[in-house]
Design an enzyme around this catalytic site. Structure first.
Site, PDB file in Angstrom:
ATOM      1  N   ASP A 283      45.184  37.689  40.369  1.00 51.43           N
ATOM      2  CA  ASP A 283      43.817  38.011  39.981  1.00 51.43           C
ATOM      3  C   ASP A 283      43.410  39.403  40.453  1.00 51.43           C
ATOM      4  O   ASP A 283      42.904  40.215  39.677  1.00 51.43           O
ATOM      5  CB  ASP A 283      42.850  36.966  40.551  1.00 51.43           C
ATOM      6  CG  ASP A 283      43.145  35.564  40.048  1.00 51.43           C
ATOM      7  OD1 ASP A 283      44.021  35.421  39.173  1.00 51.43           O
ATOM      8  OD2 ASP A 283      42.508  34.615  40.542  1.00 51.43           O
TER       9      ASP A 283
ATOM     10  N   SER B 251      38.608  34.953  36.650  1.00 57.05           N
ATOM     11  CA  SER B 251      38.648  35.755  37.878  1.00 57.05           C
ATOM     12  C   SER B 251      37.384  36.553  38.120  1.00 57.05           C
ATOM     13  O   SER B 251      37.441  37.730  38.487  1.00 57.05           O
ATOM     14  CB  SER B 251      39.870  36.679  37.893  1.00 57.05           C
ATOM     15  OG  SER B 251      41.033  35.916  37.870  1.00 57.05           O
ATOM     16  N   SER B 252      36.244  35.925  37.951  1.00 55.86           N
ATOM     17  CA  SER B 252      34.989  36.613  38.255  1.00 55.86           C
ATOM     18  C   SER B 252      34.918  36.955  39.742  1.00 55.86           C
ATOM     19  O   SER B 252      34.370  37.997  40.118  1.00 55.86           O
ATOM     20  CB  SER B 252      33.790  35.757  37.839  1.00 55.86           C
ATOM     21  OG  SER B 252      33.822  34.491  38.467  1.00 55.86           O
TER      22      SER B 252
ATOM     23  N   TYR C  18      44.153  22.053  43.473  1.00 53.00           N
ATOM     24  CA  TYR C  18      44.910  23.306  43.584  1.00 53.00           C
ATOM     25  C   TYR C  18      45.781  23.267  44.843  1.00 53.00           C
ATOM     26  O   TYR C  18      46.992  23.544  44.798  1.00 53.00           O
ATOM     27  CB  TYR C  18      43.928  24.481  43.638  1.00 53.00           C
ATOM     28  CG  TYR C  18      44.545  25.847  43.687  1.00 53.00           C
ATOM     29  CD1 TYR C  18      44.787  26.572  42.518  1.00 53.00           C
ATOM     30  CD2 TYR C  18      44.891  26.445  44.894  1.00 53.00           C
ATOM     31  CE1 TYR C  18      45.345  27.840  42.565  1.00 53.00           C
ATOM     32  CE2 TYR C  18      45.448  27.707  44.950  1.00 53.00           C
ATOM     33  CZ  TYR C  18      45.668  28.401  43.770  1.00 53.00           C
ATOM     34  OH  TYR C  18      46.230  29.651  43.820  1.00 53.00           O
TER      35      TYR C  18
ATOM     36  N   HIS D 132      50.183  28.942  37.454  1.00 52.01           N
ATOM     37  CA  HIS D 132      50.512  28.207  38.683  1.00 52.01           C
ATOM     38  C   HIS D 132      51.893  28.567  39.216  1.00 52.01           C
ATOM     39  O   HIS D 132      52.554  27.747  39.853  1.00 52.01           O
ATOM     40  CB  HIS D 132      50.401  26.692  38.472  1.00 52.01           C
ATOM     41  CG  HIS D 132      48.981  26.205  38.491  1.00 52.01           C
ATOM     42  ND1 HIS D 132      48.283  25.975  39.651  1.00 52.01           N
ATOM     43  CD2 HIS D 132      48.124  25.921  37.484  1.00 52.01           C
ATOM     44  CE1 HIS D 132      47.064  25.557  39.356  1.00 52.01           C
ATOM     45  NE2 HIS D 132      46.933  25.530  38.056  1.00 52.01           N
TER      46      HIS D 132
END
Length: 406
Positions: A191, A145-146, A241, A51
């Site tokens: 990512d 992180s797909s 988030y 974060h």
């Protein structure tokens, strides 16, 4: 670094080979002809620096030996305005618009591909119609992180189909924009950077302000990264988030700074009377996590595993208490790993990813992996009633063409 050959593939690429073969066979079965290009891009795990990618901080991720693979060939009808794409994981087909979409027209997984194609079209690179099959062994929804792997694999495929190779940084930023505009997720750069720039046996220390990175050798024969999926996802992460980003931005404004890199822990403490309790804790996490990440990179370079472990545990405590993005299940996994301790081969552990579920990342000595996995699984299951999923990885090769376009 050459992303377009498979010569540098890590030797532990059996899973990638199996996935490639499965996707290749599926393409031939679906479209009655062989694929002319096969692209791959990995997921990632972040070892420390959570974060803070959207707060100008440093992060220390690595690409993992789990990939999205896309097999494709140009469509027979060159005038078709769409690409036909089949997902083996979801067993469904979608049509991807090939124009310069300004926003997502698709509501499903196709929007990630649509965003990447639109990014090329925006740069005047017209993507020809194609047929494709996608397969993935990146766990979905675990914070690995797909989605970035899907975006980067798509961009790598499109580079080959259009014969337009982007600069790696440009490719990572294009994929990040796809995530922002088409999936509505205001992610930092980590990512997509990890998926593009990954190198076997190296971590990446990414400076999220300058968008530069240093490789950090993972000189750790006999040590692997154990990723444990809690198999719990509390459906808070979207709004939470955005809320965390907003809280950090508010705190930074009250500190009269325009970047967290100019803020010390002393500055935060001195401003505590002007910050709300939440802003104070968010600020404390950002500042201390940036420092921990820099320290961890040095500890990895020195193979100082005690220091790495202590920093990982401290990071988890900060994410749990100051940033409030952990959950009972993640805390349970880290607690079990901590109790197993170095005498059982566990060097350190922490939650990784956005939080509210997902995965923990631990450093474990190879000889101890089977027993650690067994202990983590049984003890977590007893405590929560949920069975976790575990796999180990070494730092892996980033995006590349397995089979360049003929």
């Amino acid at each position: 670094m050459n992303h377009s050959t498979s010569a540098s593939l890590p030797t532990s690429s059996n899973l990638l080979t199996e996935l490639r073969d499965r996707v290749d066979r599926e393409f031939q079965a679906k479209f009655s002809r062989p694929a002319t290009v096969i692209a791959a891009a990995p997921g990632r795990v972040n070892l420390i620096g959570e974060h803070i990618d959207y707060n100008d901080g440093f992060v220390l991720p690595m690409a993992i030996e789990r990939y999205v693979v896309i097999a494709a060939a140009p469509a027979a009808d060159a005038s078709r305005p769409t690409a036909t794409v089949y997902s083996t994981n979801l067993q469904e087909t979608t049509q991807i618009p090939l124009g310069n979409s300004q926003a997502a027209t698709l509501g499903n997984w196709g929007r990630y591909l649509e965003g990447v194609v639109a990014g090329f079209a925006e740069q005047g690179i017209q993507v020809p119609p194609f047929d494709a099959v996608i397969g993935s062994n990146v766990p979905h929804g675990g914070g690995l992180s797909s989605s970035a792997a899907l975006e980067v694999a798509t961009a790598t495929l499109v580079e080959s189909l259009t014969d337009h190779t982007l600069e790696p940084l440009q490719k990572a930023l294009l994929c990040q924009q796809a995530e922002h505009r088409f999936a509505g997720v205001p992610c930092g750069i980590m990512d997509q950077f990890s998926s593009v720039f990954g190198q076997a046996d190296h971590l990446m220390l990414i400076d999220c302000r300058s968008q530069q990175y240093d490789t950090v050798p993972f000189d750790a024969d006999g040590i692997s990264v154990l990723i444990t999926n809690s198999n719990v996802k509390h459906e808070l992460s979207g709004g939470e988030y955005a809320a965390r980003r907003n809280e950090c931005d508010q705190a930074l404004r009250k500190l009269n700074q325009n970047t967290w890199r100019n803020v010390s822990l002393e500055d935060v403490q001195n401003a505590s009377s002007s910050l709300s309790d939440i802003e104070l804790r968010r600020a404390r996490h950002v500042v201390t996590e940036i420092a921990r990440t820099i320290q961890a990179a040095e500890a990895f370079r020195d193979s100082d595993w005690d220091a790495v472990g202590q920093l990982m545990y401290a990071s988890h405590e900060s994410l749990r208490d100051d940033f409030e993005v952990s959950c009972r299940e993640l805390d349970q996994l880290v607690e079990i790993a901590s109790e197993l301790g170095t005498e059982s081969g566990v060097l350190g552990s922490r939650m990784t990813g956005g939080g509210f579920g997902g995965c923990t990342v631990s450093l474990v000595r190879d000889h101890a992996l089977p027993e650690v996995i067994q202990s983590l699984t049984s003890r977590y299951q007893s405590a929560t009633g949920v069975t976790p999923s575990c796999f180990s990885s070494r730092p892996a090769l980033g995006a590349h063409l397995i089979q360049p376009h003929a």
